[in-house]
Design an enzyme around this catalytic site. Structure first.
Site, PDB file in Angstrom:
ATOM      1  N   CYS A  89       0.796  -1.231   0.000  1.00 14.26           N
ATOM      2  CA  CYS A  89       0.000   0.000   0.000  1.00 14.26           C
ATOM      3  C   CYS A  89       0.830   1.284   0.000  1.00 14.26           C
ATOM      4  O   CYS A  89       0.441   2.250  -0.682  1.00 14.26           O
ATOM      5  CB  CYS A  89      -1.001  -0.014   1.154  1.00 14.26           C
ATOM      6  SG  CYS A  89      -0.380  -0.650   2.714  1.00 14.26           S
ATOM      7  N   ARG A 127       7.898 -11.154   5.027  1.00 15.88           N
ATOM      8  CA  ARG A 127       7.627 -10.958   6.456  1.00 15.88           C
ATOM      9  C   ARG A 127       8.418 -11.971   7.258  1.00 15.88           C
ATOM     10  O   ARG A 127       8.377 -13.170   6.971  1.00 15.88           O
ATOM     11  CB  ARG A 127       6.116 -11.084   6.721  1.00 15.88           C
ATOM     12  CG  ARG A 127       5.346  -9.983   6.028  1.00 15.88           C
ATOM     13  CD  ARG A 127       3.861 -10.073   6.190  1.00 15.88           C
ATOM     14  NE  ARG A 127       3.203  -9.004   5.438  1.00 15.88           N
ATOM     15  CZ  ARG A 127       1.906  -8.916   5.245  1.00 15.88           C
ATOM     16  NH1 ARG A 127       1.091  -9.818   5.761  1.00 15.88           N
ATOM     17  NH2 ARG A 127       1.397  -7.919   4.544  1.00 15.88           N
ATOM     18  N   ASP A 183      -2.800  -7.659  -4.358  1.00 18.35           N
ATOM     19  CA  ASP A 183      -3.118  -6.519  -3.504  1.00 18.35           C
ATOM     20  C   ASP A 183      -3.779  -5.419  -4.317  1.00 18.35           C
ATOM     21  O   ASP A 183      -3.274  -5.038  -5.378  1.00 18.35           O
ATOM     22  CB  ASP A 183      -1.823  -5.988  -2.892  1.00 18.35           C
ATOM     23  CG  ASP A 183      -1.986  -5.601  -1.440  1.00 18.35           C
ATOM     24  OD1 ASP A 183      -3.121  -5.636  -0.956  1.00 18.35           O
ATOM     25  OD2 ASP A 183      -0.981  -5.269  -0.806  1.00 18.35           O
ATOM     26  N   HIS A 235      -5.964  -1.482  -4.076  1.00 21.86           N
ATOM     27  CA  HIS A 235      -6.326  -0.319  -3.265  1.00 21.86           C
ATOM     28  C   HIS A 235      -7.238   0.585  -4.072  1.00 21.86           C
ATOM     29  O   HIS A 235      -6.936   0.936  -5.216  1.00 21.86           O
ATOM     30  CB  HIS A 235      -5.076   0.437  -2.814  1.00 21.86           C
ATOM     31  CG  HIS A 235      -4.192  -0.410  -1.949  1.00 21.86           C
ATOM     32  ND1 HIS A 235      -3.139  -1.148  -2.464  1.00 21.86           N
ATOM     33  CD2 HIS A 235      -4.244  -0.691  -0.622  1.00 21.86           C
ATOM     34  CE1 HIS A 235      -2.570  -1.833  -1.479  1.00 21.86           C
ATOM     35  NE2 HIS A 235      -3.218  -1.569  -0.365  1.00 21.86           N
ATOM     36  N   LYS A 250     -11.724  -3.879   9.504  1.00 18.32           N
ATOM     37  CA  LYS A 250     -11.706  -4.717   8.301  1.00 18.32           C
ATOM     38  C   LYS A 250     -12.805  -5.774   8.359  1.00 18.32           C
ATOM     39  O   LYS A 250     -13.258  -6.179   9.427  1.00 18.32           O
ATOM     40  CB  LYS A 250     -10.348  -5.406   8.121  1.00 18.32           C
ATOM     41  CG  LYS A 250     -10.050  -6.498   9.131  1.00 18.32           C
ATOM     42  CD  LYS A 250      -8.716  -7.179   8.839  1.00 18.32           C
ATOM     43  CE  LYS A 250      -8.413  -8.247   9.900  1.00 18.32           C
ATOM     44  NZ  LYS A 250      -7.126  -8.917   9.673  1.00 18.32           N
ATOM     45  N   HIS A 294      -8.368  -1.035   1.232  1.00 17.55           N
ATOM     46  CA  HIS A 294      -7.487  -2.148   0.876  1.00 17.55           C
ATOM     47  C   HIS A 294      -8.332  -3.396   0.626  1.00 17.55           C
ATOM     48  O   HIS A 294      -9.309  -3.648   1.331  1.00 17.55           O
ATOM     49  CB  HIS A 294      -6.531  -2.487   2.025  1.00 17.55           C
ATOM     50  CG  HIS A 294      -5.752  -1.326   2.566  1.00 17.55           C
ATOM     51  ND1 HIS A 294      -4.374  -1.288   2.557  1.00 17.55           N
ATOM     52  CD2 HIS A 294      -6.137  -0.169   3.175  1.00 17.55           C
ATOM     53  CE1 HIS A 294      -3.954  -0.175   3.124  1.00 17.55           C
ATOM     54  NE2 HIS A 294      -5.012   0.527   3.508  1.00 17.55           N
TER      55      HIS A 294
END
Length: 662
Positions: free
Chosen positions: A354, A383, A403, A405, A489, A535
């Protein structure tokens, strides 16, 4: 005796009752044998709890989530009692209920072995048969320290009670750390003799005989209080259920889960692997696994474009200042790879896409006419998950996210969330995941320091997500405290073929990053306004989604996803050229086919195709060549002979086109 008034709650009913002082909770439920505890004013209590005037009392059934936790925690006590019977020198750690079971930690000189579990189960059955009562006893810190002076880990927990370390005393610790009241539970035999005691907040079953079915599963090493600086203890895992049938079903699910384990199937089907040379949590996809990954990427790229998204691309590395601007670094530093120092700056592998999409939005002036503005990419993120939680494809350190946005006005936000949720649910259905519910993750108002933004921002964002989720008619489960630091979310929780729940797609409302990046658009009145950022990840991690699909289908993918859609099997060598021509026809139509031209006998070739879970087999011999036909065999073993080649090809094309299963 005087009288008191209480309220008995059951489902949506409320019944006012008058009882005498000294009445215990169990007396309300003599005709409800499945009741094992009571909820009084929202708190769980033993059935031996003495009712007070004005109490609102609700029964807790053994097969409810709370009832199962109480059953499993009580079984953990029986386990600990059995351990100290067989190993008197064993020191007690903690023994909480966990999902589908329980564990208890012990400090013993020699690690437990599988044979010890059999001995312990025998000892536990004897304790259960004795029908020992679980009796709650309130004590003081001083008295507890004196009584438990030979139990160093319990003494440590008492010392933490209410102190600076109380909050992290132990995950799921059975002691009520930080509470004003300290309690011990005694296991009492029928003659009044105390057989065993443990520091515990409870509640518990009335007696050990209320444990209908249990099994010890395995042992493991575990650091005390989860801290690798502490001593390593021995942990015994077990499970307990409200009936022998429920236990049997659970054990069957475990067997089925082992059969479906994507790590094993990944090896057997030659889909992916995890080379030690790369490091933990880093997968490589083999050609067959690459087919699945490519089909998924092609599918979701096409779907995003159809849904109004623009495809973008961003690098895998950035100066770490970008993640300070986005607000991520203070919250996610522990799960990001450490910085690399180059050219006077610190760089990090990106853990999220993002911030870079914000830079694309920021690259030029934006008008309200462009909104909703939707960006999408396959972003590689990294990660640094702890080694103990890395698990095949479902918990990796390097992953690809689909992903996206959406940048919208505040007024557009509800419709955009609705649009994204519809997109998500249709995608899951295409992949055969059609049993799901929604979870709404919100801010925990007791720990506001973990979240940023004003109360008004959170209230607006939460209301939008809740309203859209509710309109779907799906079950909506609250998840207080589960929100991201920048906003609430919705997550879709999908159940697989054996009933396990997986968090899949997510939609997040972000009012924070646009502010941090200074994002603006020119409104219709000429003013500069701040957009809302939403998102959405459909697969989430493609790697994890593939891992879930492997287990959902037990490796038998629907034909449109299968690495090999058709296996062509010549009965003899003289039939090779005929089937090679059929294979060329299929490939020209976009089908993925292989011809087994090995020296194996036909039955062995069929068996090999079945083991590789190929959806269709096309077999040919002399008669088939003469009639320009084949024998058409399905994955389940059903076979039709004398099927024309064109018809056989069309059958496969039809199933692939409709994303059907065989």
């Amino acid at each position: 005796m005087s009288e008191i008034k209480i309220a008995l709650l059951a489902a949506d009913a409320r019944e006012e009752r008058t009882v005498t002082t000294g009445t215990k909770a169990w007396e309300l439920f003599t005709e409800q044998p499945d009741t094992v505890a009571a909820r009084v004013a929202g708190d769980l209590k033993d059935l031996a709890y003495v009712l007070a005037d004005g109490d609102e009392v609700e029964p807790v059934a053994i097969d409810s989530p709370d009832g199962r936790d109480i059953l499993r925690h009580s079984t953990a006590h029986v386990l600990a009692q059995a351990v100290q019977q067989l190993w008197p020198e064993a020191k007690l750690g903690i023994g909480p209920p966990v999902e589908n079971g329980f564990y208890y930690d012990f400090d013993v000189e020699t690690p437990f072995v599988p044979e010890d579990l059999d001995k312990l189960e025998t000892a536990m059955r004897k304790i259960i048969k004795e029908n020992q009562r679980f009796e709650r006893r309130v004590t003081t810190d001083a008295a507890a320290l004196d009584e438990l002076q030979d139990e160093p880990y319990k003494v440590e927990l008492i010392g933490l009670k209410g102190g600076a370390g109380a909050e992290d005393a132990a995950e799921g610790a059975s002691v009520e750390v930080g509470a004003g009241e300290l309690t011990i539970y005694d296991n009492v035999r029928r003659n009044g003799e105390v057989a065993w005691s443990d520091l515990c907040r409870g509640p518990h079953l009335p007696t050990t005989k209320r444990i209908p079915a249990f099994k010890l599963m395995r042992t493991a090493a575990a650091y005390w209080r989860g801290d690798e600086k502490n001593k390593q203890l021995q942990r015994i895992y077990g499970t307990a259920w409200e009936s022998k049938e429920a236990l049997a079903e659970h054990l069957h699910r475990i067997e089925e889960a082992e059969r479906r384990d994507h790590r094993k199937l990944g090896r057997d089907l030659d889909l992916f692997s995890f080379p030690d040379e790369l490091g933990s949590g880093l997968a490589v996809f083999h050609p067959k696994g690459g087919v699945i990954k490519r089909e998924m990427e092609d599918y979701v790229r096409r779907r995003h474009i159809e849904e109004g998204f623009q495809y973008v691309g961003t690098p895998h590395i950035s100066k770490d200042g970008l993640f300070h601007t986005s607000g991520h670094l203070p919250y996610y530093a522990d799960t990001m790879y450490p910085p690399m120092k180059m050219e006077g700056a610190e760089y990090r592998l990106k853990a999220m896409n993002c911030p870079m999409h914000n830079l694309i939005f920021q690259s030029r002036g934006r008008s309200y006419r462009e909104l909703p503005l939707r960006f999408f990419e396959f972003g590689g993120v990294y990660r640094f998950e702890k080694s103990g939680v890395v698990h095949g494809l479902t918990r990796v350190r390097g992953m690809t996210q689909d992903d996206s946005h959406s940048y919208v006005t505040k007024e557009q936000a509800p419709d955009e969330v609705k649009h994204l949720l519809g997109f998500v649910l249709s995608l899951l259905q295409d992949f055969g995941l059609d049993d799901y519910y929604l979870e709404l993750s919100t801010r925990d108002d007791r720990n506001k320091d973990k979240f940023i933004g004003s109360d008004d921002d959170w209230a607006t964002a939460t209301a939008v997500l809740e309203e859209v989720a509710s309109e779907t008619g799906l079950e909506l489960v609250p998840d207080p405290g589960g929100a991201a630091f920048y906003g609430p979310k919705i997550s879709v929780q999908a159940r697989d073929a054996i009933g396990r729940t997986w968090q899949m797609s997510t939609i997040q409302y972000d009012f924070s990053q646009p502010k941090g990046f200074g994002l603006e658009y020119q409104a219709a009145d000429g003013s500069r306004q701040e957009p809302v950022m939403i998102h959405s990840a459909k697969f989430g991690s493609i790697e994890r989604f593939i891992g879930v699909l492997v287990e959902h289908y037990a490796g038998a993918f629907p034909p449109w996803l299968a690495p090999v859609q058709v296996q062509l099997i010549p009965i003899a060598e003289r039939h090779h050229d005929y089937l090679a021509e059929v294979a060329d026809q299929m490939r020209a139509l976009g089908l993925r086919v292989e011809v087994d031209d090995s020296d194996d006998r036909m039955q062995k070739k069929i068996r090999n195709a079945q083991l590789q879970k190929v959806p269709f087999m096309v077999i040919a011999g002399d008669d088939d060549m003469a009639e320009h036909a084949v024998s058409f065999r399905y994955r389940d073993g059903h076979q039709e002979n004398g099927v024309g080649v064109d018809e056989a090809i069309q059958r496969v094309l039809n199933v692939v086109a409709t994303k059907g299963q065989v």
